[in-house]
Write a protein that holds these residues in place. Structure first.
Motif, PDB file in Angstrom:
ATOM      1  N   ASP A 196      35.736  47.960  36.730  1.00 23.01           N
ATOM      2  CA  ASP A 196      37.328  48.140  36.670  1.00 23.01           C
ATOM      3  C   ASP A 196      37.833  46.761  36.450  1.00 23.01           C
ATOM      4  O   ASP A 196      37.362  46.178  37.699  1.00 23.01           O
ATOM      5  CB  ASP A 196      37.839  48.595  37.570  1.00 23.01           C
ATOM      6  CG  ASP A 196      39.664  48.500  37.279  1.00 23.01           C
ATOM      7  OD1 ASP A 196      39.682  48.370  36.122  1.00 23.01           O
ATOM      8  OD2 ASP A 196      40.351  49.246  38.115  1.00 23.01           O
ATOM      9  N   PRO A 197      38.247  45.917  35.178  1.00 27.11           N
ATOM     10  CA  PRO A 197      38.125  44.661  35.432  1.00 27.11           C
ATOM     11  C   PRO A 197      39.645  44.419  35.866  1.00 27.11           C
ATOM     12  O   PRO A 197      39.934  43.386  36.729  1.00 27.11           O
ATOM     13  CB  PRO A 197      38.239  44.056  33.826  1.00 27.11           C
ATOM     14  CG  PRO A 197      38.440  45.550  33.271  1.00 27.11           C
ATOM     15  CD  PRO A 197      38.420  46.786  33.936  1.00 27.11           C
ATOM     16  N   ARG A 198      40.340  45.402  36.610  1.00 25.10           N
ATOM     17  CA  ARG A 198      41.672  44.599  37.514  1.00 25.10           C
ATOM     18  C   ARG A 198      41.796  44.809  38.901  1.00 25.10           C
ATOM     19  O   ARG A 198      42.526  44.700  39.702  1.00 25.10           O
ATOM     20  CB  ARG A 198      42.409  45.822  36.632  1.00 25.10           C
ATOM     21  CG  ARG A 198      42.838  45.357  35.127  1.00 25.10           C
ATOM     22  CD  ARG A 198      43.504  45.916  34.503  1.00 25.10           C
ATOM     23  NE  ARG A 198      43.412  47.237  34.059  1.00 25.10           N
ATOM     24  CZ  ARG A 198      42.286  47.386  33.180  1.00 25.10           C
ATOM     25  NH1 ARG A 198      42.472  46.784  32.033  1.00 25.10           N
ATOM     26  NH2 ARG A 198      41.845  48.610  33.269  1.00 25.10           N
ATOM     27  N   GLU A 199      40.159  45.175  38.999  1.00 25.98           N
ATOM     28  CA  GLU A 199      40.486  45.703  40.651  1.00 25.98           C
ATOM     29  C   GLU A 199      40.687  44.382  41.406  1.00 25.98           C
ATOM     30  O   GLU A 199      41.094  44.688  42.414  1.00 25.98           O
ATOM     31  CB  GLU A 199      38.538  45.989  41.084  1.00 25.98           C
ATOM     32  CG  GLU A 199      38.021  46.625  42.048  1.00 25.98           C
ATOM     33  CD  GLU A 199      36.780  46.956  42.633  1.00 25.98           C
ATOM     34  OE1 GLU A 199      36.953  47.471  43.027  1.00 25.98           O
ATOM     35  OE2 GLU A 199      35.833  46.902  41.422  1.00 25.98           O
ATOM     36  N   GLU A 200      40.118  43.358  41.276  1.00 30.13           N
ATOM     37  CA  GLU A 200      39.878  41.573  41.922  1.00 30.13           C
ATOM     38  C   GLU A 200      41.481  41.604  41.696  1.00 30.13           C
ATOM     39  O   GLU A 200      41.990  41.021  42.937  1.00 30.13           O
ATOM     40  CB  GLU A 200      39.355  40.923  41.370  1.00 30.13           C
ATOM     41  CG  GLU A 200      38.984  40.004  42.295  1.00 30.13           C
ATOM     42  CD  GLU A 200      38.415  38.360  41.554  1.00 30.13           C
ATOM     43  OE1 GLU A 200      37.779  38.749  40.441  1.00 30.13           O
ATOM     44  OE2 GLU A 200      38.863  37.056  42.365  1.00 30.13           O
ATOM     45  N   LEU A 201      42.134  41.651  40.473  1.00 25.68           N
ATOM     46  CA  LEU A 201      43.075  41.218  40.034  1.00 25.68           C
ATOM     47  C   LEU A 201      44.358  42.415  41.127  1.00 25.68           C
ATOM     48  O   LEU A 201      45.175  41.483  42.150  1.00 25.68           O
ATOM     49  CB  LEU A 201      43.855  41.534  39.053  1.00 25.68           C
ATOM     50  CG  LEU A 201      45.142  41.353  38.562  1.00 25.68           C
ATOM     51  CD1 LEU A 201      45.733  39.754  38.563  1.00 25.68           C
ATOM     52  CD2 LEU A 201      46.074  42.027  37.355  1.00 25.68           C
ATOM     53  N   LEU A 202      44.030  43.099  41.355  1.00 28.00           N
ATOM     54  CA  LEU A 202      45.204  44.355  41.945  1.00 28.00           C
ATOM     55  C   LEU A 202      44.372  43.966  43.916  1.00 28.00           C
ATOM     56  O   LEU A 202      45.787  44.270  44.436  1.00 28.00           O
ATOM     57  CB  LEU A 202      44.603  45.788  41.698  1.00 28.00           C
ATOM     58  CG  LEU A 202      45.095  46.832  40.278  1.00 28.00           C
ATOM     59  CD1 LEU A 202      44.129  47.241  40.279  1.00 28.00           C
ATOM     60  CD2 LEU A 202      46.307  45.954  40.472  1.00 28.00           C
TER      61      LEU A 202
END
Ligand SMILES: [Zn+2]
Ligand SMILES: [Zn+2]
Length: 388
Positions: free
Chosen positions: A376-382
């Motif tokens: 999930d490329p957005r995992e870190e962002l979240l």
């Protein structure tokens, strides 16, 4: 003519006669000099015009018995070589020597009143004679030129049409109709200035009669209506160096308005506008270009051909895993600088998202999606968004 002129100017010297010269002698000297320095005989020569005015002014005073007497009195009273200080401190230093002018002007009685009037011009506007006769540098002139992107890159020569005021070509600046000559302005006696007295202060302003020129014209030149000035245009070739940027101002020395009374010409400033290029942009000495790439090229790495300005395409090596928007630098493919070096070409890669996929490409991308489903490329962002 202000009374200051009486003190500053040596009319006898201007005409080359002695202080005891007879009227006939003065007249003869004036005629000889007036012929020599006449504006008609010295077309466009500002110093001759100045000299002509000086001679005319001297003659107008010395040929008039009453005014010559006033002049002689003023000069003898203050000792001839009297100079009005050019600073803003009347009564201090300079040629005033030991005189206290305040005493003189506040003096009661006839003499005081007459002197106050006579010397009113001494105050204020000090030094205008000097400033007026000094050679003056011509004005700087600004113009604009629009260049193509390529001409700005390479440097070019542009023809600039400059419009400005100069001596009227018909009357050569005298303002007088052919065959006639201007005469000295009777209102200001050729000084171009008129003085008003405000109490003990005098104000010097340009003479309204002749608009500061010191000469009036009875038969005006039909071309310039007597002003002696005319709008004219000239075309000059201006060299624009390689690498100019949009909005830059180029200075071309000595190509501005001509100087007055032998002063140097002003400078010409050319504000350059550079038309945009469909592909390249500018950033200082660097050229910029945005290059579309595929997702695969950035992910797997690739060698891509990118355009360079005024040259063959160059190859840029994109390493595997290059993020979108990264800028690569191609040395020396930018704009030439004054010192001979050149800027760089800045290549920014931008992923092109395909709008139409054939079935093979579509299934390959679908396979990629399945293969990367766990990432999930957005995992870190979240996660980071939860930080305080
Ligand atoms: Zn004219
Ligand atoms: Zn005048």
């Amino acid at each position: 003519m202000s009374t200051k002129d009486f003190l500053e100017k040596d009319y006898y010297k201007a005409l080359g006669v002695s202080k005891t010269a007879k009227p006939a002698e003065i007249k003869a000297a004036y005629r000889k000099l007036a012929r020599k320095y006449h504006p008609d005989a010295n077309k466009g020569d500002a110093s001759a015009e100045e000299r002509f005015k000086e001679i005319s002014e001297a003659y107008s005073v010395l040929s008039d018995e009453k005014r010559r007497k006033e002049y002689d009195e003023a000069r003898s009273l203050f000792g001839g070589g009297f100079r009005v200080p050019t600073g803003q401190r009347p009564g201090q230093g300079g040629g005033f020597g030991g005189f206290d002018l305040g005493d003189i002007f506040s003096g009661a009685g006839d003499a005081g009143g007459r002197l106050g009037d006579l010397f009113g011009g001494v105050f204020g506007g000090g030094g205008r004679t000097t400033a007026q006769n000094r050679p003056r540098r011509g004005a700087d002139v600004e113009t604009e030129a629009t260049l193509s992107f390529g001409d700005a890159f390479d440097g070019t020569t542009v023809a600039l049409r400059l419009t400005g005021e100069g001596p009227c070509p018909t009357c050569h600046g005298t303002g007088a109709k052919a065959g006639t000559v201007p005469r000295m302005c009777p209102s200001c006696q050729g000084s171009g200035q008129s003085s008003r007295n405000l109490g003990s202060f005098g104000i010097s302003e340009p003479c309204k009669e002749c608009r500061g020129r010191g000469l009036v014209v009875d038969d005006p030149c039909p071309e310039c209506s007597g002003s002696g000035r005319a709008m004219s245009s000239r075309t000059i070739q201006a060299r624009i160096p390689a690498g100019v940027a949009d909005g830059q101002r180029i200075r071309i020395p000595g190509k501005g308005a001509p100087g007055e009374r032998g002063g140097p010409a002003g400078d010409l400033y050319v504000r350059v506008h550079v038309k945009p290029h469909p592909v390249f942009g500018r950033s200082g000495a660097n050229l910029t270009v945005t290059v579309p790439v595929t997702f695969a090229e950035l992910t797997l790495g690739a060698e891509v051909k990118v355009p360079s300005h005024r040259g063959a395409p160059v190859t840029v090596r994109i390493p595997p895993g290059t993020p979108n928007g990264r800028t690569f630098l191609v040395r020396g493919k930018g704009v030439r600088r004054k010192d001979g070096t050149a800027g760089n070409l800045l290549v920014t890669v931008e992923v092109m998202v395909p709008q139409n996929l054939n079935s093979k490409a579509r299934s390959a991308i679908e396979e990629l999606r399945e293969a990367t489903a766990g990432q999930d490329p957005r995992e870190e962002l979240l996660e980071r968004a939860k930080e305080a």
